[in-house]
Design an enzyme around this catalytic site. Structure first.
Site, PDB file in Angstrom:
ATOM      1  N   ARG B  57     -10.836  -1.719 -10.099  1.00 20.26           N
ATOM      2  CA  ARG B  57     -11.775  -0.474  -9.791  1.00 20.26           C
ATOM      3  C   ARG B  57     -11.087   0.743  -8.881  1.00 20.26           C
ATOM      4  O   ARG B  57     -11.231   1.786  -9.380  1.00 20.26           O
ATOM      5  CB  ARG B  57     -12.786  -1.116  -8.919  1.00 20.26           C
ATOM      6  CG  ARG B  57     -14.082  -0.149  -8.612  1.00 20.26           C
ATOM      7  CD  ARG B  57     -15.003  -0.901  -7.623  1.00 20.26           C
ATOM      8  NE  ARG B  57     -14.979  -2.258  -7.932  1.00 20.26           N
ATOM      9  CZ  ARG B  57     -15.798  -2.897  -8.983  1.00 20.26           C
ATOM     10  NH1 ARG B  57     -16.541  -2.213  -9.256  1.00 20.26           N
ATOM     11  NH2 ARG B  57     -15.520  -4.253  -8.930  1.00 20.26           N
ATOM     12  N   THR B  58     -10.285   0.348  -7.921  1.00 16.78           N
ATOM     13  CA  THR B  58      -9.546   1.303  -7.274  1.00 16.78           C
ATOM     14  C   THR B  58      -8.584   2.187  -8.261  1.00 16.78           C
ATOM     15  O   THR B  58      -8.423   3.375  -8.164  1.00 16.78           O
ATOM     16  CB  THR B  58      -8.830   0.934  -6.329  1.00 16.78           C
ATOM     17  OG1 THR B  58      -9.527   0.132  -5.426  1.00 16.78           O
ATOM     18  CG2 THR B  58      -8.273   1.905  -5.296  1.00 16.78           C
ATOM     19  N   LYS B  86       9.806  -8.178  -6.082  1.00 19.54           N
ATOM     20  CA  LYS B  86      10.982  -8.898  -6.038  1.00 19.54           C
ATOM     21  C   LYS B  86      12.267  -8.382  -6.469  1.00 19.54           C
ATOM     22  O   LYS B  86      13.157  -8.689  -5.677  1.00 19.54           O
ATOM     23  CB  LYS B  86      10.794 -10.007  -7.244  1.00 19.54           C
ATOM     24  CG  LYS B  86       9.542 -11.018  -6.943  1.00 19.54           C
ATOM     25  CD  LYS B  86       9.676 -12.106  -7.942  1.00 19.54           C
ATOM     26  CE  LYS B  86       8.303 -12.776  -7.932  1.00 19.54           C
ATOM     27  NZ  LYS B  86       7.584 -12.708  -9.047  1.00 19.54           N
ATOM     28  N   ARG B 107      -1.191   0.789  -3.950  1.00 16.65           N
ATOM     29  CA  ARG B 107      -1.958  -0.407  -3.362  1.00 16.65           C
ATOM     30  C   ARG B 107      -0.796  -1.478  -3.379  1.00 16.65           C
ATOM     31  O   ARG B 107      -0.164  -1.825  -4.014  1.00 16.65           O
ATOM     32  CB  ARG B 107      -2.889  -0.880  -4.308  1.00 16.65           C
ATOM     33  CG  ARG B 107      -3.757  -1.885  -3.842  1.00 16.65           C
ATOM     34  CD  ARG B 107      -5.095  -2.073  -4.383  1.00 16.65           C
ATOM     35  NE  ARG B 107      -5.803  -3.264  -3.922  1.00 16.65           N
ATOM     36  CZ  ARG B 107      -6.959  -2.974  -3.361  1.00 16.65           C
ATOM     37  NH1 ARG B 107      -7.659  -2.070  -3.126  1.00 16.65           N
ATOM     38  NH2 ARG B 107      -7.678  -4.122  -3.254  1.00 16.65           N
ATOM     39  N   HIS B 135      -7.977   0.749   4.091  1.00 16.67           N
ATOM     40  CA  HIS B 135      -8.416   1.500   2.565  1.00 16.67           C
ATOM     41  C   HIS B 135      -9.253   2.378   2.677  1.00 16.67           C
ATOM     42  O   HIS B 135     -10.291   2.552   2.702  1.00 16.67           O
ATOM     43  CB  HIS B 135      -8.998   0.140   2.002  1.00 16.67           C
ATOM     44  CG  HIS B 135      -9.446   0.296   0.638  1.00 16.67           C
ATOM     45  ND1 HIS B 135      -8.853   1.435   0.007  1.00 16.67           N
ATOM     46  CD2 HIS B 135      -9.911  -0.454  -0.388  1.00 16.67           C
ATOM     47  CE1 HIS B 135      -9.332   1.204  -1.544  1.00 16.67           C
ATOM     48  NE2 HIS B 135      -9.976   0.082  -1.557  1.00 16.67           N
TER      49      HIS B 135
END
Ligand SMILES: [Zn+2]
Lengths: 151, 307
Positions: B57-58, B86, B107, B135
């Site tokens: 959604r974001t 990583k 994010r 957020h």
């Protein structure tokens, strides 16, 4: 046994009223490098006039700056600093927690980005007075018991 | 006042005037967000959407927002994000992305990742959620939805329910509402009630709030009912979860005593907190809220990149 045999200091800095047992922990914060060879004495678990235990550190021929000394407050909030010249105390002050603590204390949040491999030092900023509280500049977490997480 | 070049990492980075500016700009963006008018103000600009953690959604609303302003998007998402974590430091990824774009939306699963990115990046960084941390764009779109429907936030009573302990959405929303002078009621089972450090912050700002445990009694008196997801993992066993999930499920019938203009919000995705029967009532606003992610993020992109 109560008398501590440390020769009086001619010139330099005395850090007194260090929390007992913490003297060795504060050495890395004093910016004393390997080239320093003039003389450093440490007394641990000695009795104060008020019959409480304390540590003392004496550094010869080096006057430590006010600002860098405040970092010590993180480990030992009641320490006093005396600057000595020619056997006389020319300046004496108590350490005070700084506004920002950089690189001394790890953030308590294990999921904080600064506890991983990133090329940053930890940075805690003063978030509250009385009681003084710090929060992580990066993750915002309010920190408890700073002295437990000294790097 | 200009927000150009700023980073948006936490809602607390913004003062009241700046929040107001963003909400007003978002209102102007609504027609272009719907595709009814054309807006090319960010043509030639590139958004780097760095999603080290999945959040469809974001991510989609950031990408849509940039496209609706005539800009382009480059994206890291899914498996690519986790292998990057990583492989190299975030500090390095950011300095790479900064060379390819004009603004970054990030994010990340680690708290503090957005602040760290902002520290290393010369271009603006918008936090799209970092771990259990901040957020801010969610909070802005929540505030926007409330204001759009009910006007002056300082005069409203907002009830926030569900998982108030782990739900970061409710933390930053309540701090923002507190600053704006809204009255709040927190309603949740004891185990997942609002955390002390947020209540302390609210007390410090003299915000007015109540902490209660029964959701039914809050409904008649509230202007906004903001529900959040209650996750099974937060409970010791299935039985206790079922009990709570049952008590905190909003149905159309439960809303009968509500004020006529009361709105129901939810950051979505929902589990069982809001029954589908609510969708057809005049109170449901969660789909509008989800849509509002687009005009709010358009407003931010526009304000951070243009004057
Ligand atoms: Zn942190």
């Amino acid at each position: 046994m109560k008398d501590v045999k440390i020769t009086p200091l001619r010139n330099g800095t005395v850090i007194d009223h260090i929390k007992p047992g913490m003297a060795l922990k504060i050495l890395p914060l004093l910016n004393i490098d390997q080239d320093y060879s003039t003389g450093l004495s440490i007394a641990m678990y000695v009795q104060s006039k008020k019959h409480q235990l304390k540590d003392i550190v004496k550094i010869e021929d080096k006057e430590l700056h006010h600002k860098e000394m405040n970092r010590l407050a993180v480990i030992t909030p009641n320490a006093t600093i005396s600057i000595i010249r020619d056997f006389k105390v020319v300046k004496k002050f108590k350490v005070k927690l700084p506004k920002v603590i950089e690189g001394i204390v790890r953030c308590e949040n294990i999921n904080c980005i600064t506890n991983g491999k990133e090329p940053v030092v930890s940075k805690l900023v003063r978030a509250q007075e009385d009681p003084v509280k710090f929060k992580c500049y990066y993750c915002g977490r309010i920190q408890n018991m700073l002295e437990k997480r000294i790097i | 006042m200009s927000l150009k070049g700023r980073d948006i990492v936490a809602i607390t980075d913004l003062d009241m005037d700046e929040i107001e500016t963003i909400l007003n700009e978002a209102q102007k963006m609504v027609p272009a967000a719907r595709g009814e008018v054309k807006n090319d103000s960010l043509s030639g600009m590139i958004l780097a959407a760095l999603f080290f953690e999945a959040s469809t959604r974001t991510r989609l609303s950031f990408e849509t927002a940039m496209h609706r302003l005539g800009g382009d998007v480059i994206t890291i998402a899914g498996q690519e994000g986790s292998s990057l974590i990583k492989g190299e430091t975030l500090a390095d990824t950011i300095r790479m992305a900064e060379g390819y774009s004009d603004i970054i939306a990030i994010r990340h699963p680690k708290e503090g990742a957005a602040r760290l990115s902002a520290t290393f990046s010369k271009i603006p960084v918008i936090n799209g959620g970092d771990g259990a941390g901040q957020h801010p764009t969610q909070t802005l779109l929540d505030l926007f939805t409330i204001k759009q429907n009910l006007g002056d936030i300082s005069k409203l009573h907002v009830t926030i329910g569900g998982d108030l302990k782990y739900g970061r959405t409710t933390h930053s929303l309540s701090l923002a509402l507190g600053r704006m002078g809204a009255r709040m009621t927190f309603v949740a089972p004891k185990r997942i009630q609002m955390v002390d450090h947020i209540l302390d912050d609210l007390n410090r700002m003299d915000a007015s709030f109540d902490v209660v445990y029964d959701i039914k009694e809050t409904i008649p008196d509230t202007d906004v009912l903001y529900m959040t997801r209650i996750q099974k993992e937060r409970f010791p066993d299935e039985e206790e979860y079922m009990k709570v999930a049952g008590a905190f499920r909003i149905t159309a019938e439960m809303l009968e005593p509500a004020k006529k203009k009361m709105i129901v919000m939810h950051p979505l995705p929902r589990i069982d907190e809001i029954h589908h029967s609510v969708d057809a009532t005049p109170h449901a606003r969660y789909f509008q809220q989800a849509f509002n992610g687009v005009p709010v993020r358009m407003a931010l992109l526009h304000l951070l990149l243009e004057d």
